[in-house]
Design an enzyme around this catalytic site. Structure first.
Site, PDB file in Angstrom:
ATOM      1  N   LYS A 130       0.827  -1.215   0.000  1.00  0.00           N
ATOM      2  CA  LYS A 130       0.000   0.000   0.000  1.00  0.00           C
ATOM      3  C   LYS A 130       0.861   1.265   0.000  1.00  0.00           C
ATOM      4  O   LYS A 130       0.684   2.137  -0.851  1.00  0.00           O
ATOM      5  CB  LYS A 130      -0.938   0.046   1.224  1.00  0.00           C
ATOM      6  CG  LYS A 130      -1.960  -1.061   1.292  1.00  0.00           C
ATOM      7  CD  LYS A 130      -2.924  -0.844   2.444  1.00  0.00           C
ATOM      8  CE  LYS A 130      -2.229  -0.794   3.795  1.00  0.00           C
ATOM      9  NZ  LYS A 130      -1.592  -2.057   4.205  1.00  0.00           N
ATOM     10  N   ARG A 163      -9.736   1.472   8.428  1.00  0.00           N
ATOM     11  CA  ARG A 163      -9.098   0.237   8.856  1.00  0.00           C
ATOM     12  C   ARG A 163     -10.074  -0.681   9.581  1.00  0.00           C
ATOM     13  O   ARG A 163      -9.735  -1.774   9.972  1.00  0.00           O
ATOM     14  CB  ARG A 163      -7.988   0.642   9.812  1.00  0.00           C
ATOM     15  CG  ARG A 163      -6.882  -0.322  10.039  1.00  0.00           C
ATOM     16  CD  ARG A 163      -5.863  -0.266   8.927  1.00  0.00           C
ATOM     17  NE  ARG A 163      -4.555  -0.685   9.344  1.00  0.00           N
ATOM     18  CZ  ARG A 163      -3.421  -0.169   8.881  1.00  0.00           C
ATOM     19  NH1 ARG A 163      -3.456   0.809   8.018  1.00  0.00           N
ATOM     20  NH2 ARG A 163      -2.278  -0.641   9.278  1.00  0.00           N
ATOM     21  N   ARG A 209      12.044  -5.596   5.152  1.00  0.00           N
ATOM     22  CA  ARG A 209      12.032  -4.170   5.474  1.00  0.00           C
ATOM     23  C   ARG A 209      12.614  -3.932   6.869  1.00  0.00           C
ATOM     24  O   ARG A 209      13.292  -2.931   7.098  1.00  0.00           O
ATOM     25  CB  ARG A 209      10.581  -3.633   5.409  1.00  0.00           C
ATOM     26  CG  ARG A 209      10.507  -2.162   5.757  1.00  0.00           C
ATOM     27  CD  ARG A 209       9.155  -1.553   5.492  1.00  0.00           C
ATOM     28  NE  ARG A 209       8.143  -2.023   6.422  1.00  0.00           N
ATOM     29  CZ  ARG A 209       6.858  -1.729   6.339  1.00  0.00           C
ATOM     30  NH1 ARG A 209       6.426  -0.982   5.334  1.00  0.00           N
ATOM     31  NH2 ARG A 209       5.992  -2.175   7.216  1.00  0.00           N
ATOM     32  N   ARG A 252      11.787  -0.836  11.550  1.00  0.00           N
ATOM     33  CA  ARG A 252      10.509  -0.389  12.109  1.00  0.00           C
ATOM     34  C   ARG A 252      10.135  -1.254  13.305  1.00  0.00           C
ATOM     35  O   ARG A 252      10.241  -2.476  13.245  1.00  0.00           O
ATOM     36  CB  ARG A 252       9.434  -0.463  11.017  1.00  0.00           C
ATOM     37  CG  ARG A 252       8.738   0.855  10.817  1.00  0.00           C
ATOM     38  CD  ARG A 252       7.842   0.805   9.626  1.00  0.00           C
ATOM     39  NE  ARG A 252       6.565   0.183   9.915  1.00  0.00           N
ATOM     40  CZ  ARG A 252       5.522   0.201   9.102  1.00  0.00           C
ATOM     41  NH1 ARG A 252       5.621   0.818   7.939  1.00  0.00           N
ATOM     42  NH2 ARG A 252       4.395  -0.380   9.428  1.00  0.00           N
ATOM     43  N   ARG A 305      -0.384  -8.252  13.383  1.00  0.00           N
ATOM     44  CA  ARG A 305      -0.975  -7.270  12.453  1.00  0.00           C
ATOM     45  C   ARG A 305      -1.825  -7.985  11.396  1.00  0.00           C
ATOM     46  O   ARG A 305      -2.874  -7.476  10.990  1.00  0.00           O
ATOM     47  CB  ARG A 305       0.127  -6.434  11.791  1.00  0.00           C
ATOM     48  CG  ARG A 305       0.683  -5.372  12.738  1.00  0.00           C
ATOM     49  CD  ARG A 305       2.062  -4.904  12.329  1.00  0.00           C
ATOM     50  NE  ARG A 305       2.111  -4.315  11.026  1.00  0.00           N
ATOM     51  CZ  ARG A 305       3.223  -4.218  10.286  1.00  0.00           C
ATOM     52  NH1 ARG A 305       4.358  -4.699  10.737  1.00  0.00           N
ATOM     53  NH2 ARG A 305       3.190  -3.635   9.116  1.00  0.00           N
TER      54      ARG A 305
HETATM   55  P1  B4P Z   1       3.648  -1.793   2.424  1.00  0.00           P
HETATM   56  O1  B4P Z   1       2.553  -2.790   2.288  1.00  0.00           O
HETATM   57  O2  B4P Z   1       3.627  -0.656   1.487  1.00  0.00           O
HETATM   58  O3  B4P Z   1       3.619  -1.447   3.973  1.00  0.00           O
HETATM   59  P2  B4P Z   1       2.802  -0.307   4.713  1.00  0.00           P
HETATM   60  O4  B4P Z   1       2.153   0.644   3.793  1.00  0.00           O
HETATM   61  O5  B4P Z   1       3.799   0.270   5.644  1.00  0.00           O
HETATM   62  O6  B4P Z   1       1.585  -0.998   5.412  1.00  0.00           O
HETATM   63  P3  B4P Z   1       1.335  -1.468   6.872  1.00  0.00           P
HETATM   64  O7  B4P Z   1      -0.066  -1.965   6.885  1.00  0.00           O
HETATM   65  O8  B4P Z   1       2.404  -2.440   7.235  1.00  0.00           O
HETATM   66  O9  B4P Z   1       1.529  -0.235   7.860  1.00  0.00           O
HETATM   67  P4  B4P Z   1       0.755   1.143   8.169  1.00  0.00           P
HETATM   68  O10 B4P Z   1       1.780   2.204   8.077  1.00  0.00           O
HETATM   69  O11 B4P Z   1      -0.464   1.312   7.318  1.00  0.00           O
HETATM   70  O12 B4P Z   1       5.108  -2.399   2.169  1.00  0.00           O
HETATM   71  C1  B4P Z   1       5.709  -3.385   2.920  1.00  0.00           C
HETATM   72  C2  B4P Z   1       7.079  -3.783   2.343  1.00  0.00           C
HETATM   73  O13 B4P Z   1       6.890  -4.532   1.139  1.00  0.00           O
HETATM   74  C3  B4P Z   1       7.999  -2.637   1.969  1.00  0.00           C
HETATM   75  O14 B4P Z   1       9.262  -2.884   2.501  1.00  0.00           O
HETATM   76  C4  B4P Z   1       8.051  -2.642   0.450  1.00  0.00           C
HETATM   77  O15 B4P Z   1       9.302  -2.267  -0.028  1.00  0.00           O
HETATM   78  C5  B4P Z   1       7.771  -4.091   0.119  1.00  0.00           C
HETATM   79  N1  B4P Z   1       7.071  -4.237  -1.159  1.00  0.00           N
HETATM   80  C6  B4P Z   1       6.001  -3.529  -1.577  1.00  0.00           C
HETATM   81  N2  B4P Z   1       5.610  -3.925  -2.798  1.00  0.00           N
HETATM   82  C7  B4P Z   1       6.459  -4.960  -3.159  1.00  0.00           C
HETATM   83  C8  B4P Z   1       6.573  -5.825  -4.307  1.00  0.00           C
HETATM   84  N3  B4P Z   1       5.713  -5.719  -5.351  1.00  0.00           N
HETATM   85  N4  B4P Z   1       7.539  -6.755  -4.308  1.00  0.00           N
HETATM   86  C9  B4P Z   1       8.396  -6.869  -3.273  1.00  0.00           C
HETATM   87  N5  B4P Z   1       8.350  -6.086  -2.158  1.00  0.00           N
HETATM   88  C10 B4P Z   1       7.399  -5.138  -2.110  1.00  0.00           C
HETATM   89  O16 B4P Z   1       0.258   0.958   9.682  1.00  0.00           O
HETATM   90  C11 B4P Z   1       1.159   0.830  10.766  1.00  0.00           C
HETATM   91  C12 B4P Z   1       0.387   0.881  12.101  1.00  0.00           C
HETATM   92  O17 B4P Z   1      -0.234   2.184  12.283  1.00  0.00           O
HETATM   93  C13 B4P Z   1      -0.790  -0.099  12.279  1.00  0.00           C
HETATM   94  O18 B4P Z   1      -0.368  -1.382  12.708  1.00  0.00           O
HETATM   95  C14 B4P Z   1      -1.666   0.643  13.337  1.00  0.00           C
HETATM   96  O19 B4P Z   1      -1.149   0.459  14.629  1.00  0.00           O
HETATM   97  C15 B4P Z   1      -1.503   2.097  12.952  1.00  0.00           C
HETATM   98  N6  B4P Z   1      -2.578   2.560  12.044  1.00  0.00           N
HETATM   99  C16 B4P Z   1      -2.397   2.990  10.757  1.00  0.00           C
HETATM  100  N7  B4P Z   1      -3.576   3.348  10.225  1.00  0.00           N
HETATM  101  C17 B4P Z   1      -4.532   3.130  11.171  1.00  0.00           C
HETATM  102  C18 B4P Z   1      -5.949   3.294  11.211  1.00  0.00           C
HETATM  103  N8  B4P Z   1      -6.651   3.742  10.150  1.00  0.00           N
HETATM  104  N9  B4P Z   1      -6.617   2.961  12.357  1.00  0.00           N
HETATM  105  C19 B4P Z   1      -5.950   2.524  13.427  1.00  0.00           C
HETATM  106  N10 B4P Z   1      -4.613   2.335  13.457  1.00  0.00           N
HETATM  107  C20 B4P Z   1      -3.897   2.639  12.345  1.00  0.00           C
END
Ligand code: B4P
Length: 190
Positions: free
Chosen positions: A15, A90, A127, A133, A144
């Protein structure tokens, strides 16, 4: 052209990675609640202090904090022609909050990036080696994914019932996934 988009998908589906690329292509801001929380934690703000332990454990931040933050962000002028929400809503209650925040400016499309749990765990562990992180340890990643399955996955059905859901395969090269997403989103931008 406007595009009011919601990006869904499990942790590690890509994402954050794809939101930045899509936002640039579509000329709308990417709004990531996760990034906003991490910036607040890093900056030592009151909000950051409140959410640090919660995000480190992989649980969801309470809705009232998250909804207020999104309400303020969507009130900013740069969202007038569209936005891409990454990681929000979420849970089903946040969908209702977003409906209320947007009113007439309803979402155009919810795009779900799909990915197998084993693949996403591998990506997030990789990552962890690079970014360190706090929530990218194997136990927290599994938690998660459970939180996602219980609280976030049901959102897809809500948008599907409204005829607004598209699913895009998140497995493959990053550029390839971007192309698939742009093809899926194309008809929703106007
Ligand atoms: P991503 O999937 O992009 O990870 P993310 O956006 O950080 O999502 P995540 O759900 O983990 O965390 P968020 O910040 O939303 O990428 C993951 C990895 O995969 C990267 O290293 C990337 O390089 C790699 N990758 C991507 N595409 C690839 C491909 N095609 N091939 C190979 N590798 C690839 O949330 C973090 C925390 O914040 C939550 O746990 C919660 O506590 C809080 N939070 C956020 N939003 C919230 C909400 N709306 N309500 C309540 N809590 C919330």
């Amino acid at each position: 052209m406007t595009a009011r988009l919601v990006l869904l998908g499990p942790p590690g589906a890509g994402k954050g990675t794809q939101a930045a690329r899509l936002a640039e292509k579509l000329g709308v801001p990417a709004i990531s609640t996760g990034d906003i929380f991490r910036a607040n934690i890093k900056g030592g703000t009151e909000l950051g202090k409140k959410v640090q332990a919660i995000t480190a454990s992989g649980a969801l931040v309470p809705d009232e904090l998250t909804n207020d933050l999104v309400r303020d962000r969507l009130a900013q002028a740069d969202t007038a022609d569209g936005f891409l929400l990454d990681g929000y809503p979420r849970n089903v209650a946040q969908v209702a909050a977003l409906d209320e925040i947007l009113g007439e400016r309803a979402v155009d499309l919810a795009v779900e990036i799909t990915a197998d749990p084993d693949v996403v765990v591998g990506r997030l562990l990789k990552r962890a080696e690079i970014e360190g992180r706090e929530d990218d340890t194997e136990d927290v990643i599994r938690h998660r994914l459970d939180v996602y399955a219980e609280q976030t996955a049901p959102i897809s059905a809500v948008y599907a019932e409204r005829g607004l859901l598209v699913q895009v395969d998140g497995i493959g090269d990053v550029d390839e996934v971007t192309e698939r997403l742009l093809a899926a989103i194309g008809p929703a931008t106007r």
